[in-house]
Write an enzyme that holds these catalytic residues in place. Sequence first.
Site, PDB file in Angstrom:
ATOM      1  N   TYR A  54       0.847  -1.203   0.000  1.00 30.35           N
ATOM      2  CA  TYR A  54       0.000   0.000   0.000  1.00 30.35           C
ATOM      3  C   TYR A  54       0.873   1.239   0.000  1.00 30.35           C
ATOM      4  O   TYR A  54       1.825   1.320   0.762  1.00 30.35           O
ATOM      5  CB  TYR A  54      -0.938   0.031   1.213  1.00 30.35           C
ATOM      6  CG  TYR A  54      -2.357  -0.260   0.794  1.00 30.35           C
ATOM      7  CD1 TYR A  54      -3.029   0.617  -0.053  1.00 30.35           C
ATOM      8  CD2 TYR A  54      -3.009  -1.416   1.193  1.00 30.35           C
ATOM      9  CE1 TYR A  54      -4.313   0.343  -0.480  1.00 30.35           C
ATOM     10  CE2 TYR A  54      -4.298  -1.698   0.766  1.00 30.35           C
ATOM     11  CZ  TYR A  54      -4.943  -0.811  -0.073  1.00 30.35           C
ATOM     12  OH  TYR A  54      -6.204  -1.085  -0.493  1.00 30.35           O
ATOM     13  N   GLU A  56      -0.517   4.825  -0.703  1.00 31.34           N
ATOM     14  CA  GLU A  56      -1.345   5.972  -1.128  1.00 31.34           C
ATOM     15  C   GLU A  56      -0.525   7.258  -1.128  1.00 31.34           C
ATOM     16  O   GLU A  56       0.254   7.499  -0.207  1.00 31.34           O
ATOM     17  CB  GLU A  56      -2.549   6.110  -0.195  1.00 31.34           C
ATOM     18  CG  GLU A  56      -3.624   5.108  -0.534  1.00 31.34           C
ATOM     19  CD  GLU A  56      -4.839   5.196   0.361  1.00 31.34           C
ATOM     20  OE1 GLU A  56      -5.055   6.230   0.995  1.00 31.34           O
ATOM     21  OE2 GLU A  56      -5.569   4.190   0.401  1.00 31.34           O
ATOM     22  N   ASP A 200      -6.150  10.686 -26.762  1.00 26.48           N
ATOM     23  CA  ASP A 200      -6.123   9.348 -26.167  1.00 26.48           C
ATOM     24  C   ASP A 200      -5.360   8.475 -27.165  1.00 26.48           C
ATOM     25  O   ASP A 200      -5.862   8.179 -28.247  1.00 26.48           O
ATOM     26  CB  ASP A 200      -7.568   8.857 -25.988  1.00 26.48           C
ATOM     27  CG  ASP A 200      -7.651   7.450 -25.414  1.00 26.48           C
ATOM     28  OD1 ASP A 200      -6.639   6.717 -25.459  1.00 26.48           O
ATOM     29  OD2 ASP A 200      -8.744   7.078 -24.938  1.00 26.48           O
ATOM     30  N   THR A 226      -3.269   3.703 -22.408  1.00 26.37           N
ATOM     31  CA  THR A 226      -3.135   2.471 -21.631  1.00 26.37           C
ATOM     32  C   THR A 226      -1.690   2.006 -21.782  1.00 26.37           C
ATOM     33  O   THR A 226      -0.996   2.409 -22.717  1.00 26.37           O
ATOM     34  CB  THR A 226      -4.076   1.369 -22.159  1.00 26.37           C
ATOM     35  OG1 THR A 226      -3.938   1.300 -23.579  1.00 26.37           O
ATOM     36  CG2 THR A 226      -5.509   1.626 -21.812  1.00 26.37           C
ATOM     37  N   LYS A 229      -2.261  -3.103 -24.563  1.00 26.33           N
ATOM     38  CA  LYS A 229      -2.427  -2.993 -26.016  1.00 26.33           C
ATOM     39  C   LYS A 229      -1.048  -3.086 -26.687  1.00 26.33           C
ATOM     40  O   LYS A 229      -0.219  -3.881 -26.263  1.00 26.33           O
ATOM     41  CB  LYS A 229      -3.137  -1.694 -26.400  1.00 26.33           C
ATOM     42  CG  LYS A 229      -4.548  -1.553 -25.797  1.00 26.33           C
ATOM     43  CD  LYS A 229      -5.326  -0.468 -26.493  1.00 26.33           C
ATOM     44  CE  LYS A 229      -6.748  -0.323 -25.967  1.00 26.33           C
ATOM     45  NZ  LYS A 229      -6.875   0.367 -24.684  1.00 26.33           N
ATOM     46  N   ARG A 235      -1.876  -4.254 -17.709  1.00 28.27           N
ATOM     47  CA  ARG A 235      -3.165  -3.588 -17.941  1.00 28.27           C
ATOM     48  C   ARG A 235      -3.260  -2.405 -16.992  1.00 28.27           C
ATOM     49  O   ARG A 235      -3.532  -2.564 -15.795  1.00 28.27           O
ATOM     50  CB  ARG A 235      -4.328  -4.538 -17.674  1.00 28.27           C
ATOM     51  CG  ARG A 235      -4.377  -5.726 -18.586  1.00 28.27           C
ATOM     52  CD  ARG A 235      -5.735  -6.371 -18.566  1.00 28.27           C
ATOM     53  NE  ARG A 235      -6.654  -5.647 -19.400  1.00 28.27           N
ATOM     54  CZ  ARG A 235      -6.811  -5.841 -20.706  1.00 28.27           C
ATOM     55  NH1 ARG A 235      -6.093  -6.742 -21.340  1.00 28.27           N
ATOM     56  NH2 ARG A 235      -7.681  -5.147 -21.391  1.00 28.27           N
TER      57      ARG A 235
HETATM   58  N1  DSN Z   1     -11.935  -1.930 -25.786  1.00 28.62           N
HETATM   59  C1  DSN Z   1     -10.719  -1.482 -26.403  1.00 28.62           C
HETATM   60  C2  DSN Z   1     -10.680  -1.836 -27.860  1.00 28.62           C
HETATM   61  O1  DSN Z   1     -10.805  -3.002 -28.156  1.00 28.62           O
HETATM   62  O2  DSN Z   1     -10.492  -0.998 -28.715  1.00 28.62           O
HETATM   63  C3  DSN Z   1     -10.474  -0.039 -26.184  1.00 28.62           C
HETATM   64  O3  DSN Z   1     -10.360   0.228 -24.850  1.00 28.62           O
END
Ligand code: DSN
Length: 431
Positions: A54, A56, A200, A226, A229, A235
Site C-alpha cells: 500500500y 497511497e 487518447d 493504456t 495494447k 493492464r
Molecule cells: N476496448 C478497447 C478496444 O478493443 O479498442 C479499447 O479500450
Amino acid sequence: MERYPHLKDTDSELYRLIKQEAEYEAATLKMIASESYASYSVLEACGSTLTNKYAEGYPGARYYEGNEIVDQIENLAIERGKQLFGCEHINVQPYSGSPANQSVYRTLLKTGDKLMGMPVPSGGHLTHGWKVNFSGSDYVQVPYGPSPETGKFDMNQIRETALKERPKMIWVGATAYPHKIEYSDFKAVADEIDAYLVADIAHINALIIAGVHPDPVPLCDIVTSTSHKMLRGPRAGFVMSKTDDRHKAKYNPESKLNLSQRVDRAVFPGLQGGPHLNVIAAMAAAFKEALTPEFKAYGVQIAKNAKMLAEALLEKGYALAGGGTDTHLLILDFRREEFTGKDAAKALAKSGIIANFNMVPGDPRSPFVTSGVRLGTPSLTAMGMKENDMRKVAGWIDRVCKNIVRIDEQASQIRGEIAEFCKGFKVPGCC
Ligand code: DSN
C-alpha cells in the site's frame, strides 16, 4: 520449465484454464486490434510481491511509512515514461485507460460541460462521451466522426461543429479509425474556440514511439494512454500533461495548482486509493523495453503488416472502411453482403482468426451485429510475422469469408493450418 508450479499444486482448476488460454492464443491468429503480448519480464514484475504493497500518495509524499523502495520504483516508471514520450509530466497510477480518461474530466470539466468526442459507433471510446458511460451522462458530448462517404475526418465539418457548439474540451482518439490523426489540425480548431485539446493514444502509442504516426504530446494539453495494447505492458493507464494551464484565466482563475498538479489530484485522491505498485513496476519494465531500437522496429512493422494485409484483401475484392489503413488496424466493410460483421467475426473465430465485429462509417446495421470486422496486426507482429505472412493471413480470411454459410465444413481444416503456421513463431510471454 513449468510456468506456474505453485498454482498447479494449489488450484488445478484455475491452472488448467490459464494454460488452456495460453495454448489457445499460441495456436490462433490474435487479431484484436487492442491486444498484443507482454514479455516475461513485464509479467514477472506484474506478478511480483509488490502486489502486497500500500502506498497511497505519490513518491516522497505517501500516507504510509515504509515506501522508500517503492518510491524508487514509481520514479523509475515516471522517468522512463517521460523519456519515452518526451512529456513534461506523467502520472502512472491510473488503474486502466478508463480511469485515466476519467481523471481528465475531473481535471478540466465541471458536470454538464460540453466536450467534443467520437461516439462509439463512429470509432470513439466509451469514455469519450458515449451516452451509457459516465462521460455521456455527466457531461454533454458534441459528436464528430469520420465522414460516411470517405471514412476519414472532414476537418471543415469538425471545425464548423466546434465553432457552433464551443465545447470546453476536444478528445482526439479512436478505437477503430484506420488513418493517421493529424493533431495539428485539431489543435488549430481547439485554439480557435479556447478549448482544451486532449489525445487518447491507447491504440497507437507504439506507432508514435516508432515515428510512423504523428505525435500529439507537444500539441495537446493532456494525453492519456493504456500501457497494455500495442505497448505490451501491464493492464493499466497513464496520463501525460503540460505543467501550464493555458486556459487558466478563462476556466480556473482561482486555482493555485498548475495543470499537472490538478491531474495528480484528480487521480489520487480524487478517483483512486492506493496505486498498484506491481503494475507500476511492470509499466517501468515495459517502458524500458519500449525505449529500445527493437521496439521501434516492432512499431514500424505493425504498420507495414497492416498495410500489406489491407493490400492483399483489397486485391481479393474486399471493401475496407476508409479504403485501407496507415495504422495498425483495418476494418472489413461488409455493408454490401447479406451476412453481418458479427456473422463474419464468429466464422473467423471458429477458424482460428480472433477479431471483433465493428461498425463501419455509415453502417446501416445495429451495433449489436454491425457490417464490419476490425482486424489488427500488433499481436501477429509481436510474434515475428512480416509482410509475406500477412498475404497468407489474407488468404485464410478470404477462405472464411467466402464460405460463411458453410463454415462448419471448413473451419477445422483452416484452424489446423493456422495452428501449424503459428508453430513457426514465438508467442512472447506465452511459450
Ligand atoms: N476496448 C478497447 C478496444 O478493443 O479498442 C479499447 O479500450
